[in-house]
Design a protein around this motif. Structure first.
Motif, short mmCIF file in Angstrom:
data_model
loop_
_atom_site.label_atom_id
_atom_site.label_comp_id
_atom_site.label_asym_id
_atom_site.label_seq_id
_atom_site.Cartn_x
_atom_site.Cartn_y
_atom_site.Cartn_z
N VAL A 4 37.10 34.59 41.70
CA VAL A 4 35.76 34.36 42.24
C VAL A 4 34.73 34.97 41.29
O VAL A 4 34.92 36.09 40.79
CB VAL A 4 35.60 34.97 43.64
CG1 VAL A 4 34.14 35.03 44.06
CG2 VAL A 4 36.40 34.19 44.66
N SER A 5 33.64 34.24 41.06
CA SER A 5 32.47 34.77 40.35
C SER A 5 31.28 34.66 41.29
O SER A 5 31.01 33.57 41.82
CB SER A 5 32.21 34.00 39.06
OG SER A 5 31.09 34.53 38.39
N TRP A 6 30.55 35.79 41.48
CA TRP A 6 29.47 35.75 42.47
C TRP A 6 28.39 36.77 42.13
O TRP A 6 28.67 37.94 41.92
CB TRP A 6 30.02 36.05 43.85
CG TRP A 6 29.17 35.57 45.01
CD1 TRP A 6 28.03 34.83 44.94
CD2 TRP A 6 29.42 35.77 46.40
NE1 TRP A 6 27.55 34.57 46.19
CE2 TRP A 6 28.40 35.13 47.11
CE3 TRP A 6 30.42 36.45 47.10
CZ2 TRP A 6 28.34 35.15 48.50
CZ3 TRP A 6 30.37 36.46 48.47
CH2 TRP A 6 29.35 35.81 49.18
N ASN A 7 27.15 36.29 42.11
CA ASN A 7 25.96 37.15 42.03
C ASN A 7 25.56 37.54 43.46
O ASN A 7 25.28 36.67 44.28
CB ASN A 7 24.82 36.41 41.33
CG ASN A 7 23.56 37.24 41.22
OD1 ASN A 7 23.11 37.87 42.17
ND2 ASN A 7 22.93 37.21 40.05
N LEU A 33 41.08 38.10 42.02
CA LEU A 33 40.16 38.74 41.08
C LEU A 33 38.74 38.29 41.37
O LEU A 33 38.51 37.10 41.64
CB LEU A 33 40.52 38.38 39.64
CG LEU A 33 41.88 38.85 39.11
CD1 LEU A 33 42.16 38.22 37.75
CD2 LEU A 33 41.89 40.36 39.00
N CYS A 34 37.80 39.22 41.29
CA CYS A 34 36.38 38.89 41.47
C CYS A 34 35.58 39.47 40.31
O CYS A 34 35.75 40.64 39.95
CB CYS A 34 35.83 39.49 42.76
SG CYS A 34 36.51 38.87 44.29
N GLY A 35 34.67 38.66 39.76
CA GLY A 35 33.64 39.15 38.88
C GLY A 35 32.32 39.09 39.64
O GLY A 35 31.91 38.02 40.07
N LEU A 36 31.70 40.25 39.84
CA LEU A 36 30.49 40.35 40.66
C LEU A 36 29.31 40.81 39.81
O LEU A 36 29.47 41.67 38.93
CB LEU A 36 30.71 41.33 41.81
CG LEU A 36 31.93 41.06 42.71
CD1 LEU A 36 32.06 42.18 43.74
CD2 LEU A 36 31.82 39.70 43.39
N ALA A 84 30.48 44.27 38.33
CA ALA A 84 31.69 44.90 38.85
C ALA A 84 32.86 43.93 38.80
O ALA A 84 32.69 42.72 38.67
CB ALA A 84 31.48 45.40 40.29
N ILE A 85 34.06 44.49 38.93
CA ILE A 85 35.31 43.74 39.03
C ILE A 85 36.06 44.24 40.26
O ILE A 85 36.16 45.45 40.49
CB ILE A 85 36.19 43.93 37.78
CG1 ILE A 85 35.52 43.31 36.54
CG2 ILE A 85 37.58 43.34 37.99
CD1 ILE A 85 36.25 43.65 35.23
#
Length: 269
Positions: A4-7, A33-36, A84-85
């Protein structure tokens, strides 16, 4: 493996209620996994740390040394701003770097210690506004260098982020390396996961049907991405499915002004 990628729209709007809506969306998506981006922290708490605890994940936080422009907008000089991750598996060799040409934008990176591979993973936030193409070009050059420098022997690198640029922009073509000749990291191809969408959906992540976006002067756009390194020698890390999350209110609250990108990548059975 779900990415997931999310602002998360920092501490704007009703951020105290939005955090619970964000948690609900991520709990339903069940990412590995998330990239925030636009993640807040204050002296008492870190949003990434709180989400990690709620979702039973590992986390890494990359604050900017220049949060002042965001603090001025909310009148709160105690809140920090960063990327963040979140990870289902432990993280190693975490690092944070301020991106060039725009104070306050960072990229955080780590090696994810998945049971079947060590995965180079990145979360980045590029300069905003339509006038910042030159700054973003400098930033994507540096991101390509960072991606190329992190070992990726058994899994292609995965780059997430709010890049504030549309797919056909100069900066996104340079970042990918497959539509123009990049000036850094020759041979590195970072494929746009949304190109694997089967039904031709636009994939808008900055969408004017979100009332927080409708207040802005820009049109709807696709500016958030999951990018995956192109490797012919590996069967893992290939895009299998892609979609959006956070596209509706949760208990009457829009989680963010951005929608999240959700990509499923191949992994061993």
């Amino acid at each position: 493996m779900r990415v997931v990628s999310w602002n998360l729209w920092w501490r704007f709007g009703d951020w105290r209620r939005r955090r619970h809506a964000i948690r609900a969306v991520l709990a339903e998506a069940k990412p590995d996994l998330c990239g925030l981006q636009e993640v807040w922290a204050d002296p008492d708490e870190n949003l990434a740390g709180w989400l990690a605890a709620e979702l039973d994940m590992h986390w890494a936080w990359g604050p900017t040394a220049h949060p002042h422009q965001w603090q001025r907008r909310t009148g709160d000089d105690s809140a920090q701003f960063g990327t963040a991750i979140l990870s289902r598996w432990p993280l190693a060799d975490t690092a944070t770097e301020e991106l060039p040409a725009s104070r306050g934008r960072t990229v955080v990176s780590a090696t994810v210690q998945a049971p079947y591979a060590r995965i180079p993973f990145f979360s980045a936030h590029l300069a905003a506004t339509a006038f910042a193409t030159a700054a973003r070009l400098e930033q994507v050059d540096r991101i390509r260098e960072l991606v190329a420098a992190r070992p990726s022997d058994d899994h292609p690198p995965v780059l997430t982020g709010d890049f504030n640029a549309e797919p056909d922009s100069d900066e996104m073509r340079v970042l990918g390396g497959d539509k123009t000749s990049p000036s850094t990291a020759p041979g590195l191809i970072l494929m746009d996961a949304w190109r694997f969408a089967e039904d031709g959906r636009a994939g808008l992540t900055w969408d004017r049907r979100n009332p927080h976006v409708a207040e802005a002067p820009e049109p709807s756009m696709r500016i958030d991405y999951v990018r995956v390194g192109l490797r012919y020698d590996l069967d893992v890390g290939r895009v299998e499915n892609v979609g959006l999350a956070g596209t509706e209110p949760v208990d009457g609250v829009w989680p963010s002004d951005h929608f999240a990108v959700v990509a499923d990548l191949s992994s061993p059975a």
